[in-house]
Enzyme design. Structure first.
Site, PDB file in Angstrom:
ATOM      1  N   CYS A 112       2.131  12.966  -4.133  1.00  0.00           N
ATOM      2  CA  CYS A 112       2.466  13.285  -2.735  1.00  0.00           C
ATOM      3  C   CYS A 112       3.713  14.150  -2.616  1.00  0.00           C
ATOM      4  CB  CYS A 112       2.618  12.005  -1.925  1.00  0.00           C
ATOM      5  SG  CYS A 112       1.185  10.942  -2.064  1.00  0.00           S
ATOM      6  N   HIS A 257       7.008  13.066   4.170  1.00  0.00           N
ATOM      7  CA  HIS A 257       5.660  12.672   3.741  1.00  0.00           C
ATOM      8  C   HIS A 257       5.150  11.609   4.716  1.00  0.00           C
ATOM      9  CE1 HIS A 257       2.271  11.518   1.498  1.00  0.00           C
ATOM     10  NE2 HIS A 257       2.790  10.472   0.896  1.00  0.00           N
ATOM     11  N   ASN A 287      -2.361   9.373   5.376  1.00  0.00           N
ATOM     12  CA  ASN A 287      -1.629   9.964   4.248  1.00  0.00           C
ATOM     13  C   ASN A 287      -2.594  10.884   3.477  1.00  0.00           C
ATOM     14  OD1 ASN A 287      -0.516  10.441   1.721  1.00  0.00           O
ATOM     15  ND2 ASN A 287       0.228   8.352   1.423  1.00  0.00           N
TER      16      ASN A 287
HETATM   17  N1  COA Z   1      -5.565  -5.494   7.201  1.00  0.00           N
HETATM   18  C1  COA Z   1      -5.175  -6.742   7.394  1.00  0.00           C
HETATM   19  N2  COA Z   1      -4.407  -7.424   6.526  1.00  0.00           N
HETATM   20  C2  COA Z   1      -4.006  -6.774   5.420  1.00  0.00           C
HETATM   21  C3  COA Z   1      -4.374  -5.454   5.144  1.00  0.00           C
HETATM   22  C4  COA Z   1      -5.203  -4.810   6.094  1.00  0.00           C
HETATM   23  N3  COA Z   1      -5.606  -3.534   5.954  1.00  0.00           N
HETATM   24  N4  COA Z   1      -3.824  -5.085   3.985  1.00  0.00           N
HETATM   25  C5  COA Z   1      -3.116  -6.108   3.512  1.00  0.00           C
HETATM   26  N5  COA Z   1      -3.244  -7.150   4.392  1.00  0.00           N
HETATM   27  C6  COA Z   1      -2.644  -8.476   4.291  1.00  0.00           C
HETATM   28  C7  COA Z   1      -2.262  -8.840   2.885  1.00  0.00           C
HETATM   29  O1  COA Z   1      -3.375  -9.357   2.207  1.00  0.00           O
HETATM   30  C8  COA Z   1      -1.205  -9.885   3.128  1.00  0.00           C
HETATM   31  O2  COA Z   1      -1.837 -11.100   3.460  1.00  0.00           O
HETATM   32  P1  COA Z   1      -1.217 -12.483   2.899  1.00  0.00           P
HETATM   33  O3  COA Z   1       0.149 -12.573   3.497  1.00  0.00           O
HETATM   34  O4  COA Z   1      -2.187 -13.467   3.411  1.00  0.00           O
HETATM   35  O5  COA Z   1      -1.198 -12.324   1.418  1.00  0.00           O
HETATM   36  C9  COA Z   1      -0.500  -9.384   4.388  1.00  0.00           C
HETATM   37  O6  COA Z   1      -1.405  -8.466   5.001  1.00  0.00           O
HETATM   38  C10 COA Z   1       0.810  -8.683   4.110  1.00  0.00           C
HETATM   39  O7  COA Z   1       0.633  -7.806   3.026  1.00  0.00           O
HETATM   40  P2  COA Z   1       1.765  -6.854   2.529  1.00  0.00           P
HETATM   41  O8  COA Z   1       1.247  -6.065   1.372  1.00  0.00           O
HETATM   42  O9  COA Z   1       3.033  -7.604   2.390  1.00  0.00           O
HETATM   43  O10 COA Z   1       1.898  -5.911   3.819  1.00  0.00           O
HETATM   44  P3  COA Z   1       2.977  -4.842   4.066  1.00  0.00           P
HETATM   45  O11 COA Z   1       3.665  -5.122   5.326  1.00  0.00           O
HETATM   46  O12 COA Z   1       3.798  -4.554   2.845  1.00  0.00           O
HETATM   47  O13 COA Z   1       2.084  -3.554   4.313  1.00  0.00           O
HETATM   48  C11 COA Z   1       1.358  -1.594   3.153  1.00  0.00           C
HETATM   49  C12 COA Z   1       1.195  -3.082   3.304  1.00  0.00           C
HETATM   50  C13 COA Z   1       0.381  -1.096   2.101  1.00  0.00           C
HETATM   51  C14 COA Z   1       1.017  -0.929   4.494  1.00  0.00           C
HETATM   52  C15 COA Z   1       2.827  -1.273   2.759  1.00  0.00           C
HETATM   53  O14 COA Z   1       3.212  -2.062   1.674  1.00  0.00           O
HETATM   54  C16 COA Z   1       3.038   0.161   2.401  1.00  0.00           C
HETATM   55  O15 COA Z   1       2.946   1.044   3.246  1.00  0.00           O
HETATM   56  N6  COA Z   1       3.364   0.434   1.126  1.00  0.00           N
HETATM   57  C17 COA Z   1       3.567   1.805   0.677  1.00  0.00           C
HETATM   58  C18 COA Z   1       2.233   2.432   0.468  1.00  0.00           C
HETATM   59  C19 COA Z   1       2.307   3.920   0.331  1.00  0.00           C
HETATM   60  O16 COA Z   1       3.100   4.578   0.977  1.00  0.00           O
HETATM   61  N7  COA Z   1       1.445   4.468  -0.511  1.00  0.00           N
HETATM   62  C20 COA Z   1       1.339   5.868  -0.739  1.00  0.00           C
HETATM   63  C21 COA Z   1       2.517   6.393  -1.421  1.00  0.00           C
HETATM   64  S1  COA Z   1       2.442   8.111  -1.581  1.00  0.00           S
END
Ligand code: COA
Length: 330
Positions: A112, A257, A287
């Site tokens: 990215c 980004h 993204n």
């Molecule tokens: N819908 C509903 N629930 C979801 C879900 C979805 N699409 N995806 C994950 N969950 C759940 C998880 O299973 C977890 O449940 P649990 O508490 O029962 O285990 C809960 O939501 C929280 O998960 P978590 O991973 O802590 O959420 P988060 O607030 O960190 O958000 C992301 C997840 C992926 C949105 C976040 O971590 C993120 O943006 N990370 C960076 C990703 C990124 O930028 N990638 C590209 C880089 S170039």
């Protein structure tokens, strides 16, 4: 100082749209969760358009906006993690389509952060080779071919698209800060094709340190990437500014980004810069990896948010884990 002048920009957004409600039909998720945790509402998926095609459409638009002739392009840098071919490069495909035969043409992969890497690289080429008049930096991503549609934590994030810029060297301010931390390779990856060589007897001998998963799909440790991003994004921008003694608050528009609104908000806060200075369009695109920053840049220029003379900061992070910032005058 030798700066980089953007003569024209272009982008390509596939027509096929996929809403949060559409995502809820294939994985256990909902509109509210996606909006609150990421800021995203809609993403565009290609409906058969290859990476090279999207890149070509964006490039043609950028060439038109720049008002130049494609034969005068001496360098094509194509940034992609989703080429259509191992070889030839996507840059050569785009070159064929736009008619810039004879130019240097290559792909680079910095995930990215790729577009900012390519933008910076273009300037270095232009500075060292006077025979190159214009450079085309084009980012095209067919990310949905890597997305794991069984992983609700990642599939909701990504979309497809392309964008391009035509640049030339000109007097002006320019600074960049670019790097990577390979210790984070295991947090975000998509494995290349597994070798089919029938003479291999020991496929497991050389451990690459990546977690076991659904091979060939994008694997993401969301929390680790989030932690990295919220530090890397402000750090890259601040370090780039520091190199030329620029106050980060003198930047007019940040084009970050478009990975997650919470990452951008946290980065803005950590930098002590108002969110008003950040251009965000991730709610409409998701993204799109290396295409995300130039799609946003093109959007910001076409909607008048970025004006000539503005100080712009492009700043990204991605798999690798990579980071990159470039500050210049538009
Ligand atoms: N819908 C509903 N629930 C979801 C879900 C979805 N699409 N995806 C994950 N969950 C759940 C998880 O299973 C977890 O449940 P649990 O508490 O029962 O285990 C809960 O939501 C929280 O998960 P978590 O991973 O802590 O959420 P988060 O607030 O960190 O958000 C992301 C997840 C992926 C949105 C976040 O971590 C993120 O943006 N990370 C960076 C990703 C990124 O930028 N990638 C590209 C880089 S170039």
């Amino acid at each position: 100082m030798q700066g980089l002048k953007i003569l024209g920009t272009g982008s390509y957004t596939p027509e096929l749209t996929v809403t949060n409600d559409d995502m809820a039909k294939i994985v256990d998720t909902n509109d509210e969760w996606i909006k609150t945790r990421t800021g995203m509402s809609v993403r565009h998926y290609n409906n058969g358009e290859p990476s090279w095609y999207m890149g070509t459409m964006a490039s043609k638009q950028a060439i038109e906006a720049a008002g130049i002739s494609p034969e005068d392009i001496g360098l094509i840098i194509d940034t992609t993690i989703t080429p259509d071919f191992h070889t030839p490069s996507t840059a050569c495909m785009v070159q064929r389509e736009i008619g810039a035969i004879g130019s240097i043409a290559m792909d680079i992969n910095a995930a990215c952060s790729g577009f900012v890497y390519g933008f910076d690289m273009a300037r270095r080429y232009l500075m060292t080779d006077e025979s190159i008049k214009y450079a085309l930096v084009v980012a095209n991503e067919d990310l949905t071919k890597l997305v794991d549609f069984q992983d609700r934590g990642s599939c909701i994030l990504f979309g497809d698209g392309a964008a391009a810029v035509i640049v030339e060297l000109s007097e002006g301010m320019f600074t960049s800060f670019i790097g990577a931390d390979g210790n984070g390779t295991k947090y975000l990856f998509a494995r290349a094709a597994v070798p089919q060589n029938p003479f291999i007897t020991d496929r497991k001998k050389y451990s690459d340190g990546m977690p076991e998963g659904r091979d060939q799909y994008l694997f993401q440790d969301g929390r680790e990437v989030y932690k990295f991003a919220t530090k890397a994004l402000p750090n890259a921008a601040l370090k780039a500014a520091e190199k030329i003694g620029l106050d980060i608050n003198d930047v007019d528009v940040f084009i970050p980004h478009q990975a997650n609104i919470r990452i951008i908000e946290t980065a803005a806060k950590n930098m002590g810069v108002s969110m008003d200075k950040f251009f965000v369009n991730l709610h409409e695109h998701g993204n799109t990896s290396s295409a995300s920053i130039p799609i946003a840049l093109d959007d910001a220029i076409r909607t008048g948010r970025v004006k000539r003379g503005d100080k712009i900061c492009l700043v990204g992070f991605g798999a690798g884990l990579t980071y990159a910032a470039a500050i210049f005058e538009y």
